[in-house]
Design an enzyme around this catalytic site. Structure first.
Site, PDB file in Angstrom:
ATOM      1  N   LYS A 285      -4.599  -9.564  -9.434  1.00  0.00           N
ATOM      2  CA  LYS A 285      -5.507  -9.988  -8.440  1.00  0.00           C
ATOM      3  C   LYS A 285      -6.842  -9.214  -8.381  1.00  0.00           C
ATOM      4  O   LYS A 285      -6.568  -7.934  -8.190  1.00  0.00           O
ATOM      5  CB  LYS A 285      -4.783 -10.234  -7.047  1.00  0.00           C
ATOM      6  CG  LYS A 285      -5.538 -10.589  -5.983  1.00  0.00           C
ATOM      7  CD  LYS A 285      -5.291 -10.317  -4.559  1.00  0.00           C
ATOM      8  CE  LYS A 285      -6.387 -10.628  -3.484  1.00  0.00           C
ATOM      9  NZ  LYS A 285      -5.823  -9.736  -2.368  1.00  0.00           N
TER      10      LYS A 285
ATOM     11  N   LYS B  50       0.715  -1.052  -0.029  1.00  0.00           N
ATOM     12  CA  LYS B  50       0.035  -0.087  -0.035  1.00  0.00           C
ATOM     13  C   LYS B  50       0.734   1.211   0.181  1.00  0.00           C
ATOM     14  O   LYS B  50       0.417   2.446  -0.620  1.00  0.00           O
ATOM     15  CB  LYS B  50      -0.884  -0.053   1.164  1.00  0.00           C
ATOM     16  CG  LYS B  50      -2.230  -1.135   1.099  1.00  0.00           C
ATOM     17  CD  LYS B  50      -3.294  -0.979   2.119  1.00  0.00           C
ATOM     18  CE  LYS B  50      -4.227  -1.968   1.648  1.00  0.00           C
ATOM     19  NZ  LYS B  50      -5.276  -1.938   2.747  1.00  0.00           N
TER      20      LYS B  50
ATOM     21  N   LYS C  22     -10.660  -4.612  -4.347  1.00  0.00           N
ATOM     22  CA  LYS C  22     -11.504  -3.443  -4.496  1.00  0.00           C
ATOM     23  C   LYS C  22     -10.350  -2.116  -4.576  1.00  0.00           C
ATOM     24  O   LYS C  22     -10.721  -1.239  -5.339  1.00  0.00           O
ATOM     25  CB  LYS C  22     -12.226  -3.150  -3.095  1.00  0.00           C
ATOM     26  CG  LYS C  22     -13.436  -4.252  -2.972  1.00  0.00           C
ATOM     27  CD  LYS C  22     -13.956  -3.874  -1.622  1.00  0.00           C
ATOM     28  CE  LYS C  22     -13.265  -4.560  -0.252  1.00  0.00           C
ATOM     29  NZ  LYS C  22     -13.218  -5.779  -0.084  1.00  0.00           N
TER      30      LYS C  22
END
Length: 326
Positions: A191, A111, A194
Site C-alpha cells: 500500500k 507500527k 509515507k
C-alpha cells in the site's frame, strides 16, 4: 444536507494514495455534502518531532487541498489545532473508551511490529480520531479500507458514551469507501504510504517525479518476452487511463518487446497530464499566502462555532457544567 468529514496528517508530502484514496472523494462530494476537511496536525505529533517539518507539511497540505479542487465556498477547510475543542472532547471520550478496544487497533499493532517506539499519543489515536468526527455530528467519513476499523471504533466509543450517560447525543457516522481506489499500490507493491517510503508525489518537481515512477519495482523478465499485465505499473496506470488505454498497455505487455521502462514512461506522462492544471494552480497559490491564511481563519471560525457548542453540551452531560447545587 448531510455532513462529510475527514482529515489528513501532515506527517509527510501527500501522494497518489492520498489523492485517489481520499481527496478525490472530498472534491466529488462537495455538491452533495457539507464538507469539513482538516489537516490533522495534532495527530502528526505521534510521529513528527521536528517543528519545522510539521509547519512545512501543514502548509503543503492546504496548498494541495486547494489545488486539487477543494472549494472553500463549499467545504470548510481548517487546521485541527485551530479548534482546541477537539482535544477537550478527546479527554471526555478517553474516559469511556475501553483499553481493550484501543489495544486492538490495527494501525497501533502494525507500527509496533515495524519498530515504532510506542507512546500514549499513538495508543490513544482512535480516541482523538473519534473526537474529530463526533464533534461535528458527521454523517459520513470517506476512508480507505485500511481505516475502516478506526471508524468502527469511533462508533463503538460514541455508543459507549451514549449508553453510559443514557443519552442519544453522539451520531454514529457511516464509512464511505470507494472500493476501486481503496488501496493504491506503492512503488514496492505494498500500500502506498509515507511510512513505507514508497510514494509517488503528484506535485513533486518533474525530475523527482520521474525518479519516483522509475523506482517502481518490477521483475527481471527480458524486454522481448511477454510480461504479466497485472503488474504494479499497470495498476497505477489504471488510475489515470480509460479502459481502452488500459487494455492497450496490457496487450503490449503480453506481446513482448515492450519493457517496463516503456510502461513507466507512459505512466509518468499520464500523471503529468492528469495533474497539469493542479500543478499550475498550486504554484500560483504558493505565491498568495495571505489568501490561504484567510481561508484557514474562516474555516476555523466556522468549525469552532459547531465544535464549541457540541463540547459545551457534552460537558453538561458528564457533569462539568450546569448548577452543581441543583
Amino acid at each position: 444536507m448531510k455532513r462529510s468529514l475527514s482529515g489528513i496528517q501532515p506527517s509527510g508530502i501527500l501522494h497518489l494514495g492520498n489523492y485517489f484514496g481520499a481527496i478525490d472523494q472530498f472534491v466529488t462530494m462537495q455538491d452533495d455534502y457539507e464538507g469539513f476537511y482538516f489537516v490533522a496536525d495534532y495527530h502528526s505529533l505521534t510521529s513528527l518531532t521536528k517543528p519545522e517539518d510539521l509547519r512545512e507539511n501543514t502548509k503543503n497540505i492546504i496548498l494541495d487541498y486547494l489545488s486539487l479542487g477543494l472549494n472553500p465556498e463549499k467545504s470548510t477547510l481548517f487546521l485541527q489545532s485551530d479548534v482546541p475543542e477537539h482535544v477537550e472532547l478527546y479527554w471526555l471520550l478517553c474516559n469511556v473508551a475501553p483499553v481493550g478496544l484501543l489495544e486492538r487497533a490495527h494501525s497501533y499493532k502494525d507500527k509496533l511490529a515495524k519498530g515504532f517506539t510506542p507512546n500514549m499519543g499513538l495508543f490513544n489515536y482512535p480516541a482523538l480520531m473519534a473526537a474529530d468526527i463526533l464533534i461535528y455530528d458527521a454523517d459520513v467519513v470517506p476512508v480507505g479500507k485500511d481505516q475502516k476499523q478506526h471508524l468502527e471504533m469511533t462508533r463503538d466509543i460514541a455508543a459507549k458514551f451514549n449508553q453510559q450517560y443514557e443519552v442519544d447525543f453522539f451520531k454514529l457516522p457511516d464509512p464511505l469507501i470507494m472500493d476501486k481506489v481503496a488501496v493504491v499500490p506503492g512503488t514496492d507493491g505494498q500500500k502506498m504510504s509515507k511510512s513505507y517510503g514508497n510514494t509517488i508525489q503528484m506535485f513533486a518537481p518533474k525530475k523527482q517525479l520521474k525518479q519516483q515512477v522509475m523506482s517502481i519495482v518490477t521483475d527481471s523478465t527480458p524486454l522481448e518476452e511477454p510480461k504479466n499485465p497485472d503488474n504494479n505499473i499497470a495498476k497505477l496506470y489504471a488510475l489515470f487511463a480509460n479502459i481502452e488505454k488500459q487494455n492497450e498497455m496490457k496487450e503490449k505487455f503480453l506481446a513482448g518487446n515492450y519493457g517496463y521502462g516503456h510502461a513507466k514512461t507512459e505512466l509518468l506522462n499520464a500523471i503529468l497530464e492528469y495533474f497539469g492544471n493542479a500543478r499550475e494552480k498550486r504554484e500560483e497559490l504558493a505565491q498568495n499566502t495571505k489568501y490561504v491564511e484567510e481561508i484557514l481563519q474562516e474555516g476555523a471560525r466556522k468549525a469552532r462555532a459547531i465544535a464549541s457548542k457540541k463540547v459545551q453540551e457534552a460537558k453538561e452531560i458528564v457533569g462539568l457544567l450546569g448548577n452543581i447545587y441543583r
